[in-house]
Structure formats: structure tokens, C-alpha cells
Write a protein that holds these residues in place. Sequence first.
Motif, PDB file in Angstrom:
ATOM      1  N   UNK A  60     -24.839  18.805 -33.914  1.00 11.21           N
ATOM      2  CA  UNK A  60     -23.860  18.157 -34.819  1.00 11.21           C
ATOM      3  C   UNK A  60     -24.397  18.114 -36.246  1.00 11.21           C
ATOM      4  N   UNK A  61     -25.687  17.758 -36.358  1.00  8.65           N
ATOM      5  CA  UNK A  61     -26.298  17.664 -37.692  1.00  8.65           C
ATOM      6  C   UNK A  61     -26.315  19.022 -38.388  1.00  8.65           C
ATOM      7  N   UNK A  62     -26.715  20.047 -37.657  1.00  9.16           N
ATOM      8  CA  UNK A  62     -26.808  21.387 -38.256  1.00  9.16           C
ATOM      9  C   UNK A  62     -25.431  21.883 -38.687  1.00  9.16           C
ATOM     10  N   UNK A  63     -24.423  21.621 -37.850  1.00 10.03           N
ATOM     11  CA  UNK A  63     -23.068  22.100 -38.170  1.00 10.03           C
ATOM     12  C   UNK A  63     -22.506  21.307 -39.353  1.00 10.03           C
ATOM     13  N   UNK A  64     -22.774  19.993 -39.360  1.00 10.25           N
ATOM     14  CA  UNK A  64     -22.270  19.177 -40.475  1.00 10.25           C
ATOM     15  C   UNK A  64     -22.914  19.622 -41.793  1.00 10.25           C
ATOM     16  N   UNK A  65     -24.208  19.961 -41.749  1.00  5.33           N
ATOM     17  CA  UNK A  65     -24.891  20.417 -42.971  1.00  5.33           C
ATOM     18  C   UNK A  65     -24.351  21.759 -43.453  1.00  5.33           C
ATOM     19  N   UNK A  66     -24.159  22.698 -42.512  1.00  8.59           N
ATOM     20  CA  UNK A  66     -23.799  24.069 -42.907  1.00  8.59           C
ATOM     21  C   UNK A  66     -22.304  24.197 -43.215  1.00  8.59           C
ATOM     22  N   UNK A  67     -21.473  23.319 -42.658  1.00 13.42           N
ATOM     23  CA  UNK A  67     -20.018  23.384 -42.828  1.00 13.42           C
ATOM     24  C   UNK A  67     -19.495  24.821 -42.698  1.00 13.42           C
ATOM     25  N   UNK A  68     -19.714  25.438 -41.543  1.00  7.69           N
ATOM     26  CA  UNK A  68     -19.322  26.839 -41.396  1.00  7.69           C
ATOM     27  C   UNK A  68     -17.816  26.998 -41.160  1.00  7.69           C
ATOM     28  N   UNK A  76     -24.074  22.639 -22.926  1.00  9.33           N
ATOM     29  CA  UNK A  76     -24.353  22.704 -24.369  1.00  9.33           C
ATOM     30  C   UNK A  76     -23.141  23.214 -25.146  1.00  9.33           C
ATOM     31  N   UNK A  77     -22.332  24.028 -24.501  1.00  5.38           N
ATOM     32  CA  UNK A  77     -21.165  24.591 -25.204  1.00  5.38           C
ATOM     33  C   UNK A  77     -20.135  23.497 -25.490  1.00  5.38           C
ATOM     34  N   UNK A  78     -20.096  22.490 -24.622  1.00  3.61           N
ATOM     35  CA  UNK A  78     -19.204  21.355 -24.895  1.00  3.61           C
ATOM     36  C   UNK A  78     -19.635  20.656 -26.182  1.00  3.61           C
ATOM     37  N   UNK A  79     -20.941  20.536 -26.386  1.00  3.62           N
ATOM     38  CA  UNK A  79     -21.447  19.936 -27.626  1.00  3.62           C
ATOM     39  C   UNK A  79     -21.117  20.793 -28.839  1.00  3.62           C
ATOM     40  N   UNK A  80     -21.222  22.105 -28.667  1.00  2.50           N
ATOM     41  CA  UNK A  80     -20.880  23.015 -29.774  1.00  2.50           C
ATOM     42  C   UNK A  80     -19.391  22.911 -30.104  1.00  2.50           C
ATOM     43  N   UNK A  81     -18.565  22.765 -29.055  1.00  2.00           N
ATOM     44  CA  UNK A  81     -17.117  22.660 -29.279  1.00  2.00           C
ATOM     45  C   UNK A  81     -16.806  21.390 -30.076  1.00  2.00           C
ATOM     46  N   UNK A  82     -17.452  20.291 -29.708  1.00  2.00           N
ATOM     47  CA  UNK A  82     -17.212  19.037 -30.426  1.00  2.00           C
ATOM     48  C   UNK A  82     -17.669  19.156 -31.880  1.00  2.00           C
ATOM     49  N   UNK A  83     -18.824  19.783 -32.087  1.00  2.00           N
ATOM     50  CA  UNK A  83     -19.351  19.940 -33.449  1.00  2.00           C
ATOM     51  C   UNK A  83     -18.441  20.854 -34.269  1.00  2.00           C
ATOM     52  N   UNK A 117     -15.418  18.862 -35.327  1.00  2.00           N
ATOM     53  CA  UNK A 117     -15.722  17.918 -36.418  1.00  2.00           C
ATOM     54  C   UNK A 117     -15.785  18.619 -37.769  1.00  2.00           C
ATOM     55  N   UNK A 118     -16.251  19.878 -37.755  1.00  2.00           N
ATOM     56  CA  UNK A 118     -16.399  20.614 -39.013  1.00  2.00           C
ATOM     57  C   UNK A 118     -15.149  21.433 -39.333  1.00  2.00           C
ATOM     58  N   UNK A 119     -14.156  21.405 -38.452  1.00  2.00           N
ATOM     59  CA  UNK A 119     -12.952  22.226 -38.658  1.00  2.00           C
ATOM     60  C   UNK A 119     -13.245  23.712 -38.524  1.00  2.00           C
ATOM     61  N   UNK A 120     -14.293  24.038 -37.740  1.00  2.00           N
ATOM     62  CA  UNK A 120     -14.709  25.444 -37.611  1.00  2.00           C
ATOM     63  C   UNK A 120     -14.145  26.076 -36.341  1.00  2.00           C
ATOM     64  N   UNK A 121     -14.068  27.388 -36.379  1.00  2.00           N
ATOM     65  CA  UNK A 121     -13.742  28.157 -35.167  1.00  2.00           C
ATOM     66  C   UNK A 121     -15.018  28.259 -34.329  1.00  2.00           C
ATOM     67  N   UNK A 128     -24.576  33.767 -43.933  1.00  2.00           N
ATOM     68  CA  UNK A 128     -25.096  33.645 -42.567  1.00  2.00           C
ATOM     69  C   UNK A 128     -26.188  32.586 -42.544  1.00  2.00           C
ATOM     70  N   UNK A 129     -26.068  31.606 -41.667  1.00  2.00           N
ATOM     71  CA  UNK A 129     -27.259  30.806 -41.372  1.00  2.00           C
ATOM     72  C   UNK A 129     -27.496  30.851 -39.875  1.00  2.00           C
ATOM     73  N   UNK A 130     -28.761  31.079 -39.523  1.00  2.00           N
ATOM     74  CA  UNK A 130     -29.098  31.275 -38.119  1.00  2.00           C
ATOM     75  C   UNK A 130     -30.106  30.261 -37.626  1.00  2.00           C
ATOM     76  N   UNK A 131     -29.923  29.836 -36.391  1.00  2.00           N
ATOM     77  CA  UNK A 131     -30.847  28.910 -35.731  1.00  2.00           C
ATOM     78  C   UNK A 131     -31.167  29.422 -34.337  1.00  2.00           C
ATOM     79  N   UNK A 132     -32.381  29.200 -33.915  1.00  2.00           N
ATOM     80  CA  UNK A 132     -32.784  29.555 -32.548  1.00  2.00           C
ATOM     81  C   UNK A 132     -33.816  28.526 -32.106  1.00  2.00           C
TER      82      UNK A 132
END
Length: 278
Positions: free
Chosen positions: A44-52, A81-88, A91-95, A27-31
Amino acid sequence: MRLLVTGSRGQLGLALQRAAAEAGHEFSGYDLPELDITNSAAVRGAVADARPDALINCAAYTAVDAAEADEARALAVNGAAVAGLAAAADEAGALLVQISTDFVFDGAATRPYREDDPPHPISAYGRTKLAGEHAARRAQRHLIVRTAWLFGDGANFVAAIRRQLDAGATELRVVGDQRGCPTYATDLAGAVIALLEAGTEGIVHAVNAGSASWREFAVEIVRQLGVAAEVVPISTADAARPAPRPAYSVLDASRFRGIVGADLPPWQDALARRLAAE
Ligand SMILES: NC(=O)c1ccc[n+]([C@@H]2O[C@H](COP(=O)([O-])OP(=O)(O)OC[C@H]3O[C@@H](n4cnc5c(N)ncnc54)[C@H](OP(=O)(O)O)[C@@H]3O)[C@@H](O)[C@H]2O)c1
């Protein structure tokens, strides 16, 4: 699984952290303030780093009444903001897991809402959350979990009633003409993990079993606490809140039951566990 959770210090985020640990997931959490989901470059940076494996968005503008006068801000957080999360996530191949709400419905139904019933929000908050669903659906792999009337750690109905009782109130005035599904953040977190483990995508309703009016919910809180207080029903009109609310927003959780093999426990049972945990 590796899980990245935004809004990790909210009611559901905190419960997910515990549920992930119990189920053996990373688990990695951000707020706020360290990660604002409206900052798409930071996301994008956080998702690329964590590769969830899964990016679970629990962050939201959840002030339903304030959203009426602040819809642009609510939309920025709950929709754009959810559109940005979807793009990220792509990019990471995440659900992408987006948490949504019974407030996407108008409340005119006479039976529990199913996942494919047409949404028709009647409040600014509901409109912005529906925009979030549309944005989440742009992710190649997405799961939208609609839930309702959440109680966990933080500001919620159970805490508000308890605060009034602790202050010595012997008469509570509570809305009796809105019906929904009280849901314990801990049970919802377990539900999200179970859906992930089952590889679920699409829209799923996840709520504790049963339904109640806010008044019935308050009566049960008073009963379980063993306090002598009367719960007087008032109407939605009497409550005079800025945001309209659906009169009936019970969610049909059949799809969840079909996937996971069981309903979540009855809300009364969940409430007892919540009160015991305080
Ligand atoms: N609560 C309910 O009754 C209910 C019912 C149905 C569905 N839902 C949905 O369930 C999800 C979880 O709800 P919850 O009750 O756990 O919410 P919550 O307790 O209000 O937590 C939301 C978290 O998101 C954070 N946040 C707000 N704006 C953010 C931003 N721009 N970037 C990053 N983080 C941000 C909040 O921080 P701050 O506290 O600093 O603002 C808070 O820690 C939400 O999607 C909500 O819409 C909730």
C-alpha cells in the motif's frame, strides 16, 4: 503512463523495464528483498508513493514442482498477496495487471484454450495462480494476462538446454507429450505495454504464435545453435516430476490479435532473437 512493477527482477519484470523505456513510459520496479508482495502494508505504501496508472504484478512463486509440497507458501504469494495488490490499486485509482498462466487449465482440450474456457488446474501452482486471478478480479480495474512457457533472462527451458549443450551433452531426453506455446519475455513485455496503451481490461491470452512440444522446442534450440545433439523424446511419466502438467495448454490469442491488430511473432523467430541476445 506511470508503471509500478512488482517482481521487477524476474524474467518478465526485466523485459518490462526495457519495453517501458522504449515506449516512453515511467517505470518503477520493486522485488525482494525491498518489497515483499505478501506484506500488504508495504505494498500500500509503495503504491501510494508511486501513484501509478498501472500496477503490474510480475512477482510470483514460480517453482512449479516445489509448490506441490509448499502450496500454502505458493498460495500466499500467488493468491492472497494479489488481494492486497488489488486493494492498493483501487486506493490509487490504478489498473491492476496480473500475470497468469496456461497452468490454470487441465490440458484435456483438443483446440487452443480461449479466455472464457473454464479453468481447472491440476497442480498446486495452477491452483494458486487461479486464486490470484480471482483476487485480481476484485480490483475495480483489472487486466489478467495469461501466458506460457516463458523464456528470457533467468532460469528457463532455453537456458537449461543451452547449459546441457555447453557441458558437452550429445543426447538430450526431453518430454514429447506436452504441448504449449513457448513465449519470449521480451515479446510478452511488448504485448503487455500494447494492451495497456489500448486500455484493455479483462482476461487476455498473450503468447508467441505457434505451438510446440518440449521436445520440438529443444530440437529447434539445437538446430538454431548448430550443435550436433540428438533430442530423444520421453513421456511425462518417464520424466517423473512432482507436479502434474497439462498435456495440452495451447492458448488461443485471438482476443489479443483483435485488440492489438497482430499476433506476437512465431516462437521460432523469438527464439532466434533470444539466442542472438546472449
Ligand atoms: N516462467 C514461466 O514459464 C511462466 C509461464 C506462465 C506464466 N508465468 C507467470 O509470469 C509471471 C512472471 O514470471 P517470470 O518467469 O518472470 O518469474 P520469475 O523469473 O520467477 O520472477 C518472479 C520474481 O518475483 C520475485 N518474487 C517471488 N516472491 C516474491 C514476493 N513475495 N514478493 C516480491 N517478489 C517476489 C522473485 O524473486 P526471487 O527470485 O528472489 O524469488 C522474482 O524476481 C509470473 O506471474 C508467472 O506465474 C510464468
